[in-house]
Design an enzyme around this catalytic site. Sequence first.
Site, PDB file in Angstrom:
ATOM      1  N   HIS A   1       3.987  67.664 -30.955  1.00  0.00           N
ATOM      2  CA  HIS A   1       5.373  67.838 -30.492  1.00  0.00           C
ATOM      3  C   HIS A   1       5.479  68.881 -29.361  1.00  0.00           C
ATOM      4  CE1 HIS A   1       9.799  67.275 -31.938  1.00  0.00           C
ATOM      5  NE2 HIS A   1       9.754  67.470 -30.627  1.00  0.00           N
TER       6      HIS A   1
ATOM      7  N   GLU B   1       6.110  66.499 -39.629  1.00  0.00           N
ATOM      8  CA  GLU B   1       5.497  67.407 -38.662  1.00  0.00           C
ATOM      9  C   GLU B   1       5.323  68.756 -39.337  1.00  0.00           C
ATOM     10  OE1 GLU B   1       7.681  67.433 -34.995  1.00  0.00           O
ATOM     11  OE2 GLU B   1       7.381  65.294 -34.692  1.00  0.00           O
TER      12      GLU B   1
ATOM     13  N   ARG C   1      11.298  60.814 -31.597  1.00  0.00           N
ATOM     14  CA  ARG C   1      11.205  61.389 -32.936  1.00  0.00           C
ATOM     15  C   ARG C   1      10.323  60.474 -33.791  1.00  0.00           C
ATOM     16  NH1 ARG C   1      12.740  65.406 -31.053  1.00  0.00           N
ATOM     17  NH2 ARG C   1      14.504  66.730 -31.623  1.00  0.00           N
TER      18      ARG C   1
HETATM   19  C1  DGY Z   1      14.104  68.390 -28.446  1.00  0.00           C
HETATM   20  O1  DGY Z   1      14.611  69.214 -27.674  1.00  0.00           O
HETATM   21  O2  DGY Z   1      14.770  67.707 -29.190  1.00  0.00           O
HETATM   22  C2  DGY Z   1      12.614  68.234 -28.413  1.00  0.00           C
HETATM   23  O3  DGY Z   1      12.121  67.439 -29.396  1.00  0.00           O
HETATM   24  C3  DGY Z   1      11.927  69.567 -28.373  1.00  0.00           C
HETATM   25  O4  DGY Z   1      12.128  70.034 -27.107  1.00  0.00           O
END
Ligand code: DGY
Length: 330
Positions: free
Chosen positions: A295, A276, A247
């Site tokens: 992402h 984002e 993240r």
């Molecule tokens: C998640 O699943 O948390 C990812 O960031 C997106 O697949």
Amino acid sequence: FPRAMSMLPKVYVTRKVPPDGLDILRKSGQVQFEMWDSDDPVPRVELLKKVKGCDGILCVLTEKIDAQLLDAAGPNLKVLSTMSVGFDHLSLDELKKRGIRVGYTPDVLTDAVAELTVALLLATSRRLIEATHEAKTGGWGTWRTLWLCGHELANSTVGILGLGRIGVAIAERLKPFKVKKFIYTDVEPRPELAKMIEAEYVSLDELAKQSDFLAICCALTPETHGICNWNLFSKMKKNAIFINTSRGGVVNQEDLYEALSTGLIAGAGLDVTTPEPLPTHHPLFTLKNCVILPHIASASYTTRNAMSALAANNLLAGLRGEPMPKELKL
Ligand code: DGY
């Protein structure tokens, strides 16, 4: 006789999710559901209206599930199912307080995320994006001895910050590149996972100091927020490559920009940023040694369908009062 539709538990699906999950919901005959039938997020005001009186919500990571939303949903809400392994968009305390069960989607995305992490690592360390740009725009003169040289994995030390399923899967894929040593740090040693990849537990300081490649694989929590900051970058090697597929919030982006632009570290590959989307005028986009992806780590057709199916199955099991296939312990 099937129960009249209006008697069935009410569910709101906050995004057009991939077909496998939708099929499961439709064919279950267990719920009546409404969906925000779009690829873009549902506006907050609309979301607050739509969740009113719902028994279940199936959401994605762009929806903030906080006290305001849970209050808007009201006391019927029993299950929240997110189509993601990350849960930093959920106020867990608020969910717990209200006795709402939470489903998420670990495991099914591990392979896709590990694969993309390796791709991003190689694209960054071997400067692939810069290289295709040079080839396309006339920068390709003759063959030159040190032009577009990067750093190789053979004989390197790979560090993993946050050793879980994804970290292990990344290391398994990197091993055949002749990595010399895997090291990791976490809140505490994870001997069982570490054994699978013969990784050594070290402090965060040592991780920074020793890693030629550093992969960030931890969840975003108050403890990991901004953990990749000047203090960490300043201890890293000049040849180090920093890769983040977890993240954006774990990184202090101003500090990362400084580290990259002053040559403190060699490069960074980011699949996640804050915010984002990252605005196109963001300074990080000006750096040749920073590869930024929007992402997409879990973005394979198979995986996104598996995530939507698991999210649907978590939701249905939760509404039946049964154990969910993947339930988050609150
Ligand atoms: C998640 O699943 O948390 C990812 O960031 C997106 O697949």
